[in-house]
Design a protein around this motif. Structure first.
Motif, short mmCIF file in Angstrom:
data_model
loop_
_atom_site.label_atom_id
_atom_site.label_comp_id
_atom_site.label_asym_id
_atom_site.label_seq_id
_atom_site.Cartn_x
_atom_site.Cartn_y
_atom_site.Cartn_z
N SER A 62 23.78 58.99 94.76
CA SER A 62 24.98 58.56 95.46
C SER A 62 25.95 57.87 94.52
N LEU A 63 25.42 57.02 93.66
CA LEU A 63 26.27 56.31 92.71
C LEU A 63 26.95 57.27 91.74
N GLU A 64 26.20 58.24 91.23
CA GLU A 64 26.79 59.23 90.32
C GLU A 64 27.92 59.99 91.00
N LYS A 65 27.69 60.39 92.24
CA LYS A 65 28.72 61.13 92.99
C LYS A 65 29.93 60.24 93.24
N ALA A 66 29.71 58.99 93.62
CA ALA A 66 30.81 58.06 93.86
C ALA A 66 31.64 57.86 92.59
N GLU A 67 30.98 57.70 91.45
CA GLU A 67 31.70 57.50 90.19
C GLU A 67 32.53 58.72 89.83
N ARG A 68 31.99 59.92 90.05
CA ARG A 68 32.75 61.15 89.77
C ARG A 68 34.00 61.22 90.65
N ILE A 69 33.85 60.91 91.93
CA ILE A 69 34.98 60.96 92.85
C ILE A 69 36.03 59.92 92.46
N ILE A 70 35.60 58.71 92.18
CA ILE A 70 36.55 57.65 91.81
C ILE A 70 37.27 58.01 90.52
N ASP A 71 36.54 58.48 89.53
CA ASP A 71 37.17 58.90 88.27
C ASP A 71 38.17 60.03 88.50
N ARG A 72 37.79 61.00 89.31
CA ARG A 72 38.68 62.13 89.58
C ARG A 72 39.96 61.68 90.25
N GLU A 73 39.85 60.74 91.19
CA GLU A 73 41.02 60.31 91.94
C GLU A 73 41.90 59.34 91.16
N LYS A 74 41.34 58.68 90.16
CA LYS A 74 42.12 57.71 89.38
C LYS A 74 42.65 58.28 88.08
N THR A 75 42.32 59.52 87.76
CA THR A 75 42.73 60.12 86.50
C THR A 75 43.78 61.18 86.77
N ILE A 76 44.82 61.16 85.96
CA ILE A 76 45.86 62.18 86.06
C ILE A 76 45.68 63.13 84.88
#
Length: 107
Positions: free
Chosen positions: A41-55
């Motif tokens: 769950s943590l790995e998935k959350a980090e991927r989503i957060i990184d994806r949404e915060k990166t342009i």
């Protein structure tokens, strides 16, 4: 000095077929089911957060942005009016030493 971290409990009701698959994956990695679920769950959350915060920009997009930063357009009338309103509001609020400078670039 020792610090303690508080823990929260999250419970889920899932079908048995999913439970069995998760248990199998946890066993293959040498983790308990709980450890596996938290880590996954943590790995998935980090991927989503990184994806949404990166342009992400293409090379052409990046070159265009750099060009615009290096060669800004002169301020138009609307920008000048907005800056004058901003300066007046700063004066009215007593912020005469604001970081606004002397005006928009290009003035």
């Amino acid at each position: 000095m020792s610090t303690t971290e508080t823990s929260d409990r999250i419970t889920n009701r899932i079908p048995q077929t999913i439970t069995l698959k998760l248990q199998e994956a946890a066993a293959l990695t040498g983790a308990t089911l709980n450890q596996f679920m938290v880590q996954a769950s943590l790995e998935k959350a980090e991927r989503i957060i990184d994806r949404e915060k990166t342009i992400h920009f293409s090379k052409n997009d990046a070159a265009m942005i750099i060009s615009l930063l290096d060669n800004p357009s002169p301020p138009n009338a609307a920008l000048m009016r907005a800056f004058e309103k901003f300066k007046q509001r700063e004066i009215d609020n007593g912020n005469q030493n604001s970081p606004a400078g002397n005006g928009p670039r290009g003035k």
